[in-house]
Design a protein around this motif. Structure first.
Motif, PDB file in Angstrom:
ATOM      1  N   HIS A  83     -12.534 -11.831   2.415  1.00  0.00           N
ATOM      2  CA  HIS A  83     -11.671 -11.526   3.559  1.00  0.00           C
ATOM      3  C   HIS A  83     -10.385 -12.321   3.412  1.00  0.00           C
ATOM      4  CE1 HIS A  83     -10.855 -10.135   7.696  1.00  0.00           C
ATOM      5  NE2 HIS A  83     -10.093 -11.229   7.705  1.00  0.00           N
ATOM      6  N   VAL A  84      -9.259 -11.630   3.463  1.00  0.00           N
ATOM      7  CA  VAL A  84      -7.970 -12.297   3.292  1.00  0.00           C
ATOM      8  C   VAL A  84      -7.092 -12.102   4.523  1.00  0.00           C
ATOM      9  CG1 VAL A  84      -7.993 -12.171   0.775  1.00  0.00           C
ATOM     10  CG2 VAL A  84      -7.010 -10.276   2.086  1.00  0.00           C
ATOM     11  N   GLY A  85      -6.134 -13.023   4.671  1.00  0.00           N
ATOM     12  CA  GLY A  85      -5.173 -12.930   5.758  1.00  0.00           C
ATOM     13  C   GLY A  85      -3.868 -12.328   5.271  1.00  0.00           C
ATOM     14  N   GLN A  86      -2.938 -12.147   6.185  1.00  0.00           N
ATOM     15  CA  GLN A  86      -1.649 -11.552   5.832  1.00  0.00           C
ATOM     16  C   GLN A  86      -0.825 -12.458   4.914  1.00  0.00           C
ATOM     17  OE1 GLN A  86      -0.388  -8.468   6.525  1.00  0.00           O
ATOM     18  NE2 GLN A  86      -2.362  -7.911   7.436  1.00  0.00           N
ATOM     19  N   ASP A  87      -1.104 -13.758   4.941  1.00  0.00           N
ATOM     20  CA  ASP A  87      -0.333 -14.705   4.130  1.00  0.00           C
ATOM     21  C   ASP A  87      -1.060 -15.113   2.851  1.00  0.00           C
ATOM     22  OD1 ASP A  87       1.731 -14.748   6.041  1.00  0.00           O
ATOM     23  OD2 ASP A  87       0.669 -16.264   7.222  1.00  0.00           O
ATOM     24  N   ALA A 108      -5.509  -8.237  10.661  1.00  0.00           N
ATOM     25  CA  ALA A 108      -4.351  -7.467  11.121  1.00  0.00           C
ATOM     26  C   ALA A 108      -4.200  -7.657  12.626  1.00  0.00           C
ATOM     27  CB  ALA A 108      -4.532  -5.988  10.789  1.00  0.00           C
ATOM     28  N   ARG A 109      -2.953  -7.761  13.062  1.00  0.00           N
ATOM     29  CA  ARG A 109      -2.745  -7.870  14.512  1.00  0.00           C
ATOM     30  C   ARG A 109      -1.682  -6.894  15.024  1.00  0.00           C
ATOM     31  NH1 ARG A 109       0.776 -10.735  17.161  1.00  0.00           N
ATOM     32  NH2 ARG A 109      -0.802 -11.309  18.687  1.00  0.00           N
ATOM     33  N   THR A 110      -1.199  -6.028  14.117  1.00  0.00           N
ATOM     34  CA  THR A 110      -0.255  -4.998  14.535  1.00  0.00           C
ATOM     35  C   THR A 110      -0.694  -3.653  13.947  1.00  0.00           C
ATOM     36  OG1 THR A 110       1.214  -5.191  12.619  1.00  0.00           O
ATOM     37  CG2 THR A 110       1.652  -6.660  14.475  1.00  0.00           C
ATOM     38  N   ILE A 111      -0.193  -2.587  14.532  1.00  0.00           N
ATOM     39  CA  ILE A 111      -0.495  -1.243  14.017  1.00  0.00           C
ATOM     40  C   ILE A 111       0.017  -1.105  12.582  1.00  0.00           C
ATOM     41  CG2 ILE A 111       0.090   1.206  14.264  1.00  0.00           C
ATOM     42  CD1 ILE A 111       0.073   0.761  17.310  1.00  0.00           C
ATOM     43  N   ILE A 115      -2.345  -0.089   9.399  1.00  0.00           N
ATOM     44  CA  ILE A 115      -2.104   1.113   8.586  1.00  0.00           C
ATOM     45  C   ILE A 115      -1.913   0.728   7.119  1.00  0.00           C
ATOM     46  CG2 ILE A 115      -0.472   2.996   8.156  1.00  0.00           C
ATOM     47  CD1 ILE A 115      -0.056   3.117  11.231  1.00  0.00           C
ATOM     48  N   ALA A 116      -1.155  -0.351   6.876  1.00  0.00           N
ATOM     49  CA  ALA A 116      -0.933  -0.820   5.503  1.00  0.00           C
ATOM     50  C   ALA A 116      -2.246  -1.250   4.860  1.00  0.00           C
ATOM     51  CB  ALA A 116       0.061  -1.978   5.502  1.00  0.00           C
ATOM     52  N   ALA A 117      -3.127  -1.853   5.651  1.00  0.00           N
ATOM     53  CA  ALA A 117      -4.429  -2.294   5.140  1.00  0.00           C
ATOM     54  C   ALA A 117      -5.267  -1.101   4.689  1.00  0.00           C
ATOM     55  CB  ALA A 117      -5.166  -3.078   6.219  1.00  0.00           C
ATOM     56  N   GLU A 118      -5.265  -0.058   5.499  1.00  0.00           N
ATOM     57  CA  GLU A 118      -6.032   1.133   5.133  1.00  0.00           C
ATOM     58  C   GLU A 118      -5.454   1.778   3.871  1.00  0.00           C
ATOM     59  OE1 GLU A 118      -8.178   4.966   7.100  1.00  0.00           O
ATOM     60  OE2 GLU A 118      -6.461   4.154   8.187  1.00  0.00           O
ATOM     61  N   LYS A 119      -4.147   1.893   3.810  1.00  0.00           N
ATOM     62  CA  LYS A 119      -3.502   2.493   2.634  1.00  0.00           C
ATOM     63  C   LYS A 119      -3.740   1.651   1.382  1.00  0.00           C
ATOM     64  CE  LYS A 119       0.223   5.056   4.928  1.00  0.00           C
ATOM     65  NZ  LYS A 119       1.685   5.108   5.196  1.00  0.00           N
ATOM     66  N   GLY A 120      -3.844   0.331   1.577  1.00  0.00           N
ATOM     67  CA  GLY A 120      -4.009  -0.580   0.448  1.00  0.00           C
ATOM     68  C   GLY A 120      -5.427  -0.712  -0.059  1.00  0.00           C
ATOM     69  N   GLY A 121      -6.360  -0.026   0.596  1.00  0.00           N
ATOM     70  CA  GLY A 121      -7.729  -0.020   0.098  1.00  0.00           C
ATOM     71  C   GLY A 121      -8.681  -0.971   0.769  1.00  0.00           C
ATOM     72  N   ALA A 122      -8.313  -1.524   1.933  1.00  0.00           N
ATOM     73  CA  ALA A 122      -9.238  -2.408   2.651  1.00  0.00           C
ATOM     74  C   ALA A 122     -10.442  -1.610   3.137  1.00  0.00           C
ATOM     75  CB  ALA A 122      -8.532  -3.053   3.841  1.00  0.00           C
ATOM     76  N   ASN A 123     -11.601  -2.248   3.116  1.00  0.00           N
ATOM     77  CA  ASN A 123     -12.815  -1.605   3.625  1.00  0.00           C
ATOM     78  C   ASN A 123     -12.933  -1.728   5.139  1.00  0.00           C
ATOM     79  OD1 ASN A 123     -13.811  -2.834   0.688  1.00  0.00           O
ATOM     80  ND2 ASN A 123     -14.450  -0.727   1.087  1.00  0.00           N
ATOM     81  N   TYR A 124     -12.327  -2.783   5.675  1.00  0.00           N
ATOM     82  CA  TYR A 124     -12.330  -2.976   7.128  1.00  0.00           C
ATOM     83  C   TYR A 124     -11.194  -3.925   7.477  1.00  0.00           C
ATOM     84  CZ  TYR A 124     -14.143  -7.733   6.689  1.00  0.00           C
ATOM     85  OH  TYR A 124     -14.268  -9.068   6.387  1.00  0.00           O
ATOM     86  N   ILE A 125     -10.851  -3.994   8.754  1.00  0.00           N
ATOM     87  CA  ILE A 125      -9.859  -4.970   9.207  1.00  0.00           C
ATOM     88  C   ILE A 125     -10.446  -5.819  10.334  1.00  0.00           C
ATOM     89  CG2 ILE A 125      -7.748  -3.783   8.489  1.00  0.00           C
ATOM     90  CD1 ILE A 125      -7.524  -2.588  11.269  1.00  0.00           C
ATOM     91  N   GLY A 126     -10.062  -7.081  10.333  1.00  0.00           N
ATOM     92  CA  GLY A 126     -10.405  -7.982  11.430  1.00  0.00           C
ATOM     93  C   GLY A 126      -9.211  -8.067  12.353  1.00  0.00           C
ATOM     94  N   VAL A 127      -9.384  -7.680  13.596  1.00  0.00           N
ATOM     95  CA  VAL A 127      -8.252  -7.577  14.521  1.00  0.00           C
ATOM     96  C   VAL A 127      -8.380  -8.598  15.643  1.00  0.00           C
ATOM     97  CG1 VAL A 127      -7.010  -6.070  16.106  1.00  0.00           C
ATOM     98  CG2 VAL A 127      -7.925  -5.139  13.977  1.00  0.00           C
ATOM     99  N   SER A 153      -5.210   3.813  15.322  1.00  0.00           N
ATOM    100  CA  SER A 153      -4.242   4.038  14.246  1.00  0.00           C
ATOM    101  C   SER A 153      -4.883   4.122  12.857  1.00  0.00           C
ATOM    102  CB  SER A 153      -3.185   2.919  14.239  1.00  0.00           C
ATOM    103  OG  SER A 153      -3.745   1.691  13.786  1.00  0.00           O
ATOM    104  N   VAL A 154      -6.164   3.740  12.752  1.00  0.00           N
ATOM    105  CA  VAL A 154      -6.831   3.734  11.440  1.00  0.00           C
ATOM    106  C   VAL A 154      -8.203   4.402  11.510  1.00  0.00           C
ATOM    107  CG1 VAL A 154      -5.661   1.661  10.573  1.00  0.00           C
ATOM    108  CG2 VAL A 154      -7.783   1.425  11.874  1.00  0.00           C
ATOM    109  N   SER A 155      -8.716   4.761  10.341  1.00  0.00           N
ATOM    110  CA  SER A 155     -10.056   5.353  10.289  1.00  0.00           C
ATOM    111  C   SER A 155     -11.084   4.392   9.678  1.00  0.00           C
ATOM    112  CB  SER A 155     -10.030   6.653   9.482  1.00  0.00           C
ATOM    113  OG  SER A 155      -9.571   6.415   8.166  1.00  0.00           O
ATOM    114  N   ILE A 156     -10.620   3.258   9.114  1.00  0.00           N
ATOM    115  CA  ILE A 156     -11.565   2.276   8.576  1.00  0.00           C
ATOM    116  C   ILE A 156     -12.123   1.424   9.723  1.00  0.00           C
ATOM    117  CG2 ILE A 156     -10.624   2.170   6.238  1.00  0.00           C
ATOM    118  CD1 ILE A 156      -9.023  -0.306   7.050  1.00  0.00           C
ATOM    119  N   PRO A 157     -13.285   0.794   9.518  1.00  0.00           N
ATOM    120  CA  PRO A 157     -13.908   0.007  10.587  1.00  0.00           C
ATOM    121  C   PRO A 157     -13.038  -1.159  11.064  1.00  0.00           C
ATOM    122  CG  PRO A 157     -15.482   0.434   8.831  1.00  0.00           C
ATOM    123  CD  PRO A 157     -14.148   0.867   8.323  1.00  0.00           C
TER     124      PRO A 157
END
Length: 208
Positions: A83-87, A108-111, A115-127, A153-157
């Motif tokens: 699990h990685v952060g934005q930085d 992720a904390r913004t839309i 969206i970038a996470a999903e496009k980049g191949g993330a399996n899920y996002i922590g919001v 805004s996304v279809s991933i978990p």
């Protein structure tokens, strides 16, 4: 995938190894479905040693182990995910380094970030942070409706994180989240097993 993220335990760095293993095992017995080893200031060797022991434990219970930030340690212990952060290391680079079988989550904390996470191949996002939290100094609470907008805004978990406790989890339970990430409510509980069990029941809409 979603069922693995229902009750996602994020560890507390200050806990000694023996106690950490005890808490995690009790949490799993109570219903924890995934574990993230989060070490922000621990030296690499100690982080690795903790990861080895936790991997042995989680593998025994068939619960996925995620490593926070350190892709090298995730690879070294054959963790189930990272699990990685934005930085941290960019998602596209993480995807190039890890095997296709390794799950990759990103905060992720913004839309836009979601969206970038999903496009980049993330399996899920922590919001988050969904609620005020004392376990992450730089965490900013999402604006009202922010979690719902990101989910849409996304279809991933989506895993909700930040200040989630037994007395506020019902406020987000009915949203279309895959699960919740918990730190203090289990790590600092008198009975991690009971805390995890109660949280699972509440998430399912049962009476605790």
């Amino acid at each position: 995938m979603r069922e693995k993220l229902q009750l996602y335990l994020v560890t507390e760095e200050s806990v000694p190894l023996d106690k950490l293993l005890y808490i995690v095992e009790e949490g799993i017995k109570g219903g924890v479905t995934a574990v993230q080893l989060r070490e922000k200031s621990t030296e690499g060797k100690v982080f690795f040693e903790k990861a080895v022991k936790l991997k042995e434990l989680t593998q025994r219970y068939k619960v996925p182990l995620f490593i926070n930030d350190r892709v090298d340690i995730a690879l070294a212990v054959n963790a189930d995910g990272v699990h990685v952060g934005q930085d941290d290391l960019p998602l596209e680079q993480v995807r190039k380094i890890v095997p296709p079988s390794m799950l990759v989550g990103i905060s992720a904390r913004t839309i836009e970030e979601a969206i970038a996470a999903e496009k980049g191949g993330a399996n899920y996002i922590g919001v988050g942070s969904v609620f005020p939290t004392s376990t992450k100094d730089d965490a900013k609470v999402l604006p009202p409706g922010g979690l719902e907008k990101i989910i849409q805004s996304v279809s991933i978990p989506v895993v909700a994180i930040g200040g989630i406790k037994l007395d506020n989890v019902t406020a987000i339970r009915d949203l279309d989240i895959a699960g919740v990430a918990i730190v203090s409510e289990i790590m600092k509980a008198k009975s991690p097993l009971d805390a995890a069990s109660t949280l699972r029941k509440v998430l399912r809409g049962e009476k605790s």
